[in-house]
Design an enzyme around this catalytic site. Structure first.
Site, PDB file in Angstrom:
ATOM      1  N   SER A   7       0.830  -1.210   0.000  1.00 36.82           N
ATOM      2  CA  SER A   7       0.000   0.000   0.000  1.00 36.82           C
ATOM      3  C   SER A   7       0.859   1.253   0.000  1.00 36.82           C
ATOM      4  CB  SER A   7      -0.923   0.007   1.214  1.00 36.82           C
ATOM      5  OG  SER A   7      -1.506   1.283   1.336  1.00 36.82           O
ATOM      6  N   HIS A  32      -1.156  -1.216  -4.269  1.00 35.85           N
ATOM      7  CA  HIS A  32      -2.450  -0.838  -3.681  1.00 35.85           C
ATOM      8  C   HIS A  32      -2.489   0.673  -3.472  1.00 35.85           C
ATOM      9  CE1 HIS A  32      -6.028  -1.824  -1.207  1.00 35.85           C
ATOM     10  NE2 HIS A  32      -5.622  -0.849  -0.408  1.00 35.85           N
ATOM     11  N   ASP A  34      -4.715   3.878  -2.107  1.00 35.23           N
ATOM     12  CA  ASP A  34      -5.807   4.239  -1.201  1.00 35.23           C
ATOM     13  C   ASP A  34      -6.260   5.675  -1.424  1.00 35.23           C
ATOM     14  OD1 ASP A  34      -6.059   1.896   0.619  1.00 35.23           O
ATOM     15  OD2 ASP A  34      -3.942   2.330   0.962  1.00 35.23           O
ATOM     16  N   MET A  36      -8.856   8.582  -0.364  1.00 40.13           N
ATOM     17  CA  MET A  36      -9.762   8.950   0.747  1.00 40.13           C
ATOM     18  C   MET A  36     -10.300  10.353   0.502  1.00 40.13           C
ATOM     19  SD  MET A  36      -7.430   7.770   3.929  1.00 40.13           S
ATOM     20  CE  MET A  36      -6.476   6.262   3.883  1.00 40.13           C
ATOM     21  N   HIS A  65      -8.190   1.312  -4.275  1.00 41.75           N
ATOM     22  CA  HIS A  65      -9.140   1.173  -3.163  1.00 41.75           C
ATOM     23  C   HIS A  65      -9.739   2.542  -2.877  1.00 41.75           C
ATOM     24  CE1 HIS A  65      -9.576   0.234   1.450  1.00 41.75           C
ATOM     25  NE2 HIS A  65     -10.736   0.368   0.854  1.00 41.75           N
ATOM     26  N   MET A  67     -11.914   4.854  -0.868  1.00 43.95           N
ATOM     27  CA  MET A  67     -12.612   5.070   0.409  1.00 43.95           C
ATOM     28  C   MET A  67     -13.304   6.416   0.311  1.00 43.95           C
ATOM     29  SD  MET A  67      -9.664   3.615   2.887  1.00 43.95           S
ATOM     30  CE  MET A  67      -8.474   3.706   1.576  1.00 43.95           C
ATOM     31  N   MET A 136     -11.697  -5.282   5.127  1.00 43.90           N
ATOM     32  CA  MET A 136     -10.905  -4.354   5.942  1.00 43.90           C
ATOM     33  C   MET A 136     -10.617  -5.031   7.280  1.00 43.90           C
ATOM     34  SD  MET A 136     -10.235  -1.846   4.060  1.00 43.90           S
ATOM     35  CE  MET A 136      -9.189  -1.128   5.330  1.00 43.90           C
ATOM     36  N   GLY A 141      -8.974   4.349   6.771  1.00 44.82           N
ATOM     37  CA  GLY A 141      -8.658   5.769   6.917  1.00 44.82           C
ATOM     38  C   GLY A 141      -7.212   6.041   7.303  1.00 44.82           C
ATOM     39  N   ASP A 174      -6.777  -6.048   4.198  1.00 44.63           N
ATOM     40  CA  ASP A 174      -6.121  -4.744   4.219  1.00 44.63           C
ATOM     41  C   ASP A 174      -6.151  -4.154   5.627  1.00 44.63           C
ATOM     42  OD1 ASP A 174      -5.149  -2.226   3.606  1.00 44.63           O
ATOM     43  OD2 ASP A 174      -6.873  -1.630   2.387  1.00 44.63           O
ATOM     44  N   SER A 197       2.599  -0.212   6.207  1.00 43.26           N
ATOM     45  CA  SER A 197       3.734   0.038   7.105  1.00 43.26           C
ATOM     46  C   SER A 197       4.735  -1.103   7.126  1.00 43.26           C
ATOM     47  CB  SER A 197       3.241   0.241   8.543  1.00 43.26           C
ATOM     48  OG  SER A 197       1.983   0.809   8.570  1.00 43.26           O
TER      49      SER A 197
END
Ligand code: DX5
Ligand code: ZN
Length: 216
Positions: A7, A32, A34, A36, A65, A67, A136, A141, A174, A197
């Site tokens: 990610s 991946h 993300d 948001m 992804h 969100m 998830m 977030g 995830d 991470s």
């Protein structure tokens, strides 16, 4: 061997090029991404101008992804990135079947994502139509959160639904994925591991990807 989808949320945003080149060299299968909006989730990450630059550099398949509320509004933008997989949240799509259809019409694979509190049983009537279910395993977030233990049982429940219905959907997880949780998730039936991470905050990210790739 699981599919590995690092990610980008945990990458060094001041030097994305180096991190993407590392991913290109690595054993990662997908990247991946993300997105948001500060509405569907209590955070804002990056949007399409950044993703366009990332897509130009990345040689791996893009696993997007979203969100965001009303993700169906952005199918053409995601397609323009050359994305492989477009994941929309079950909780953000009142007309999920139509949204899935439109993603397919745009030539992408369609994934449906469930928040931690959303039970697998709501997928009963859509599981045949999706290419992937993204569970998830933290509240969406933020990166770097603690893995929610109940997720192991959820993967097993989803695996049973997929087998019972003859669906070909992949199971992706995830949030809070590391060597230890990754091992148990793969044993429970996970096909795709997202890791932020654990990969990008490591001294040797490529080694971490190899470690996850070789879980069985
Ligand atoms: C969280 C994002 C994740 C995040 C995972 O909302 O969807 O993809 O990057 O981060 P880690 O792997 O650090 O939990
Ligand atoms: Zn994600």
């Amino acid at each position: 061997m699981p599919i590995i989808s690092p990610s980008l949320l945990a990458a060094n945003f001041a030097d994305l090029r180096s991190d993407i080149e590392m991913i290109n060299r690595s054993e990662a299968d997908w990247l991946h991404l993300d997105v948001m909006d500060g509405v569907f989730v209590p955070n804002i990450s990056f949007g399409f101008p950044v993703l366009e630059a990332v897509a130009k550099l990345c040689t791996k398949k893009l696993d997007v992804h979203l969100m965001i509320v009303e993700p169906g509004k952005f199918i053409q933008e995601v397609k323009a990135l050359g994305a492989y997989m477009m994941n929309v949240h079950y909780e953000a799509c009142p007309h999920l079947h139509r949204t899935i259809q439109q993603i397919h019409e745009a030539g992408m694979k369609a994934g449906v994502t469930l928040n931690p509190h959303t039970p697998v049983c709501v997928l009963e009537d859509i599981i045949q139509d999706v290419d992937m279910v993204l569970l998830m395993t933290v509240n969406p977030g933020f990166g770097g959160q603690k893995f929610i233990e109940h997720s192991i049982q959820k993967v097993k429940t989803l695996k049973a639904l997929i087998q019972r219905t003859g669906s070909t959907a992949l199971i992706e997880v995830d949030g809070g994925v590391n060597g230890e949780t990754g091992q148990r998730l793969v044993e429970a039936g996970t096909d795709v591991l997202v890791a932020g991470s654990y990969v990008f905050r490591a001294d040797t990210p490529e080694q971490r990807i190899i470690e996850l790739k070789h879980l069985q």
